[in-house]
Scaffold this motif. Structure first.
Motif, PDB file in Angstrom:
ATOM      1  N   GLU A 162       6.064   2.458  -0.946  1.00  0.00           N
ATOM      2  CA  GLU A 162       4.690   2.611  -1.427  1.00  0.00           C
ATOM      3  C   GLU A 162       3.990   1.254  -1.520  1.00  0.00           C
ATOM      4  O   GLU A 162       2.839   1.097  -1.092  1.00  0.00           O
ATOM      5  N   THR A 163       4.687   0.268  -2.057  1.00  0.00           N
ATOM      6  CA  THR A 163       4.112  -1.078  -2.176  1.00  0.00           C
ATOM      7  C   THR A 163       3.857  -1.683  -0.800  1.00  0.00           C
ATOM      8  O   THR A 163       2.778  -2.221  -0.526  1.00  0.00           O
ATOM      9  N   MET A 164       4.852  -1.589   0.075  1.00  0.00           N
ATOM     10  CA  MET A 164       4.706  -2.192   1.397  1.00  0.00           C
ATOM     11  C   MET A 164       3.611  -1.528   2.218  1.00  0.00           C
ATOM     12  O   MET A 164       2.834  -2.203   2.912  1.00  0.00           O
ATOM     13  N   PHE A 181      10.053  -6.318  -3.299  1.00  0.00           N
ATOM     14  CA  PHE A 181       9.036  -5.312  -2.984  1.00  0.00           C
ATOM     15  C   PHE A 181       9.202  -4.720  -1.589  1.00  0.00           C
ATOM     16  O   PHE A 181       8.654  -3.662  -1.296  1.00  0.00           O
ATOM     17  N   GLU A 219      12.914 -10.566  -1.068  1.00  0.00           N
ATOM     18  CA  GLU A 219      11.696 -10.079  -1.712  1.00  0.00           C
ATOM     19  C   GLU A 219      11.934  -8.613  -2.089  1.00  0.00           C
ATOM     20  O   GLU A 219      12.062  -7.755  -1.225  1.00  0.00           O
ATOM     21  N   GLU A 235       6.864  -6.517   8.255  1.00  0.00           N
ATOM     22  CA  GLU A 235       5.631  -5.775   8.518  1.00  0.00           C
ATOM     23  C   GLU A 235       5.138  -6.168   9.902  1.00  0.00           C
ATOM     24  O   GLU A 235       5.454  -7.255  10.400  1.00  0.00           O
ATOM     25  N   ASP A 291      10.374  -1.122  -1.557  1.00  0.00           N
ATOM     26  CA  ASP A 291       9.498  -0.075  -2.069  1.00  0.00           C
ATOM     27  C   ASP A 291       8.475   0.321  -1.001  1.00  0.00           C
ATOM     28  O   ASP A 291       7.508  -0.406  -0.766  1.00  0.00           O
ATOM     29  N   LYS A 302      12.280  -1.538   7.268  1.00  0.00           N
ATOM     30  CA  LYS A 302      13.162  -1.874   6.152  1.00  0.00           C
ATOM     31  C   LYS A 302      14.615  -1.831   6.601  1.00  0.00           C
ATOM     32  O   LYS A 302      15.068  -0.858   7.187  1.00  0.00           O
ATOM     33  N   ASP A 305       1.006  -0.049   1.057  1.00  0.00           N
ATOM     34  CA  ASP A 305      -0.270  -0.481   0.477  1.00  0.00           C
ATOM     35  C   ASP A 305      -0.662  -1.853   1.021  1.00  0.00           C
ATOM     36  O   ASP A 305      -1.828  -2.105   1.332  1.00  0.00           O
ATOM     37  N   ILE A 306       0.321  -2.746   1.140  1.00  0.00           N
ATOM     38  CA  ILE A 306       0.065  -4.087   1.665  1.00  0.00           C
ATOM     39  C   ILE A 306      -0.396  -4.010   3.119  1.00  0.00           C
ATOM     40  O   ILE A 306      -1.409  -4.597   3.504  1.00  0.00           O
TER      41      ILE A 306
END
Length: 211
Positions: free
Chosen positions: A114-116, A109, A107, A174, A112, A164, A118-119
């Motif tokens: 910032e993306t993770m 994303f 995956e 996560e 990134d 990561k 945000d999730i």
């Protein structure tokens, strides 16, 4: 072969057998092994650290320390992702831990931050800052918050973030750990510092497999 050699041979043979394939009465008398679904994830009956054993995901995508009083509660697995939910109850402190980890592979994303973040923030309704810790094989993003819910005297403490892999792109995890007083507890004194130390011990132990 003398008696000592025989005992070593028997011990080695036992360790070659996965806990899920051993007789329950021969396993450690702790929830991580006495619970049928939980012991499917246990690698060995040998403690990695005091009070912790080694867990391996069903996809073999990651390993991490698992508390001896932890028990499986749910899971979700697909070709790219694997989620594991587990709980534990500290009978001495009456503190309940509800934890979830979600492993991602292939995956983009996950690369990134910032993306993770945000999730992770969206899932946990968090709007604050994340600390970054760098290890040899991974980057760890970490934050904490507390919620009062229905108990202002004993709030719940939540630790969240994502990990990561540095060794492989598109690979990471996560996580979220919540600590709260047991609903049936007559006495309970939250200790967020101790809870934070426990979470950091677990997430620092995470290693990713070659998937």
């Amino acid at each position: 072969m003398n008696d000592n050699e025989k005992n070593i041979t028997i011990s080695n043979k036992t360790e070659d057998v996965k806990p899920k394939d051993q007789d329950q009465k021969d396993l450690p008398k702790v929830p991580a092994f006495q619970d049928e679904k939980t012991r499917e994830y246990m690698v060995s009956t040998i403690e990695e650290e005091s009070g912790y054993y080694l867990l391996e995901s069903k996809t073999k995508g990651f390993r991490m320390l698992f508390p001896e009083d932890g028990e499986y509660s749910d899971s979700e697995t697909s070709k790219k992702n694997e989620s594991l939910f587990f709980d534990s109850v500290n009978k001495k402190t009456n503190i309940v831990m509800n934890a979830s980890v979600k492993f991602y592979q292939n995956e983009s994303f996950i690369n990134d931050p910032e993306t993770m973040l945000d999730i992770v923030s969206g899932i946990n309704e968090y709007k604050g800052h994340f600390e970054k810790f760098e290890a040899k094989d991974k980057d760890i993003y970490f934050a904490s918050k507390h919620e009062n819910f229905d108990n202002e005297e004993n709030p719940s403490y939540i630790f969240l973030g994502y990990i990561k892999s540095k060794k492989q792109d598109d690979l990471g995890m996560e996580y979220s750990f919540m600590f709260s007083c047991s609903a049936n507890a007559k006495t309970c004194k939250p200790d967020p510092k101790a809870n934070e130390e426990q979470v950091k011990r677990i997430i620092n132990s995470v290693t990713f497999g070659d998937v």
